[in-house]
Design a protein around this motif. Structure first.
Motif, short mmCIF file in Angstrom:
data_model
loop_
_atom_site.label_atom_id
_atom_site.label_comp_id
_atom_site.label_asym_id
_atom_site.label_seq_id
_atom_site.Cartn_x
_atom_site.Cartn_y
_atom_site.Cartn_z
N PRO A 22 45.79 -70.63 -66.46
CA PRO A 22 46.59 -69.41 -66.59
C PRO A 22 45.90 -68.14 -66.08
N GLU A 23 44.59 -68.20 -65.93
CA GLU A 23 43.85 -67.01 -65.50
C GLU A 23 43.60 -66.98 -63.99
N ILE A 24 43.94 -68.08 -63.29
CA ILE A 24 43.63 -68.18 -61.86
C ILE A 24 44.90 -68.64 -61.13
N PRO A 25 45.30 -67.94 -60.07
CA PRO A 25 46.56 -68.28 -59.38
C PRO A 25 46.45 -69.45 -58.39
N VAL A 26 45.61 -70.43 -58.70
CA VAL A 26 45.44 -71.60 -57.84
C VAL A 26 45.49 -72.83 -58.74
N ASN A 27 46.12 -73.90 -58.24
CA ASN A 27 46.24 -75.11 -59.05
C ASN A 27 44.89 -75.81 -59.24
N MET A 94 36.28 -75.70 -54.11
CA MET A 94 37.67 -75.33 -53.86
C MET A 94 38.10 -75.74 -52.46
N SER A 95 39.39 -76.01 -52.33
CA SER A 95 39.94 -76.28 -51.01
C SER A 95 39.95 -74.98 -50.20
N GLU A 96 40.12 -75.12 -48.91
CA GLU A 96 40.19 -73.94 -48.06
C GLU A 96 41.36 -73.04 -48.46
N GLU A 97 42.48 -73.68 -48.83
CA GLU A 97 43.65 -72.91 -49.26
C GLU A 97 43.34 -72.07 -50.50
N ALA A 98 42.61 -72.68 -51.44
CA ALA A 98 42.25 -71.96 -52.67
C ALA A 98 41.32 -70.79 -52.35
N MET A 99 40.37 -71.03 -51.46
CA MET A 99 39.44 -69.95 -51.09
C MET A 99 40.18 -68.79 -50.43
N LEU A 100 41.15 -69.12 -49.59
CA LEU A 100 41.96 -68.07 -48.96
C LEU A 100 42.75 -67.30 -50.01
N GLU A 101 43.39 -68.03 -50.92
CA GLU A 101 44.21 -67.41 -51.96
C GLU A 101 43.39 -66.45 -52.82
N LEU A 102 42.15 -66.83 -53.08
CA LEU A 102 41.30 -66.03 -53.96
C LEU A 102 40.42 -65.03 -53.20
N GLY A 103 40.58 -64.99 -51.88
CA GLY A 103 39.86 -64.00 -51.09
C GLY A 103 38.42 -64.34 -50.77
N PHE A 104 38.07 -65.62 -50.83
CA PHE A 104 36.70 -66.02 -50.51
C PHE A 104 36.51 -66.29 -49.02
N LEU A 105 37.60 -66.35 -48.27
CA LEU A 105 37.50 -66.57 -46.81
C LEU A 105 38.12 -65.41 -46.08
#
Length: 105
Positions: A22-27, A94-105
């Motif tokens: 609930p605290e992170i917008p990634v599955n 994390m997957s690349e998609e997750a990193m993008l979503e969270l601003g790590f890439l």
């Protein structure tokens, strides 16, 4: 492996991608919290997973959501959740998609 077995695995992964901390917008799957999914020939599934932190306030919610979602998959007769903190989770999991979503890439 037969097609039914592979389909069950794919369906489980699809369902795991609907479980969120609930605290992170990634599955949880793309976060890298799912270490292994073992589908037995008998229809029983063992999910080895971790949390972002051992004291995660949403731990019970996340684990129960994983259990319910996996149990809902056709062909699954039961689910065991093995919670582990070895190896300790880190953002490199994390997957690349997750990193993008969270601003790590």
């Amino acid at each position: 492996m037969n097609n039914e077995f592979l389909q069950t695995e794919e369906d489980i992964v699809r369902m795991l991608r609907t479980v969120y901390d609930p605290e992170i917008p990634v599955n949880v799957y793309d976060l890298g919290l799912i270490y292994n999914v073992d589908v037995g020939a008998d229809g029983f599934v063992t999910v080895t997973m971790t949390l972002t932190a051992p004291n995660c306030p949403a731990a019970d919610f996340i684990i129960e959501d994983v259990r319910m979602k996996v149990e809902s998959v056709k062909g699954v007769k039961g689910v065991k959740i093995d919670l582990t903190f070895e190896p300790e989770w880190n953002k490199d999991m994390m997957s690349e998609e997750a990193m993008l979503e969270l601003g790590f890439l």
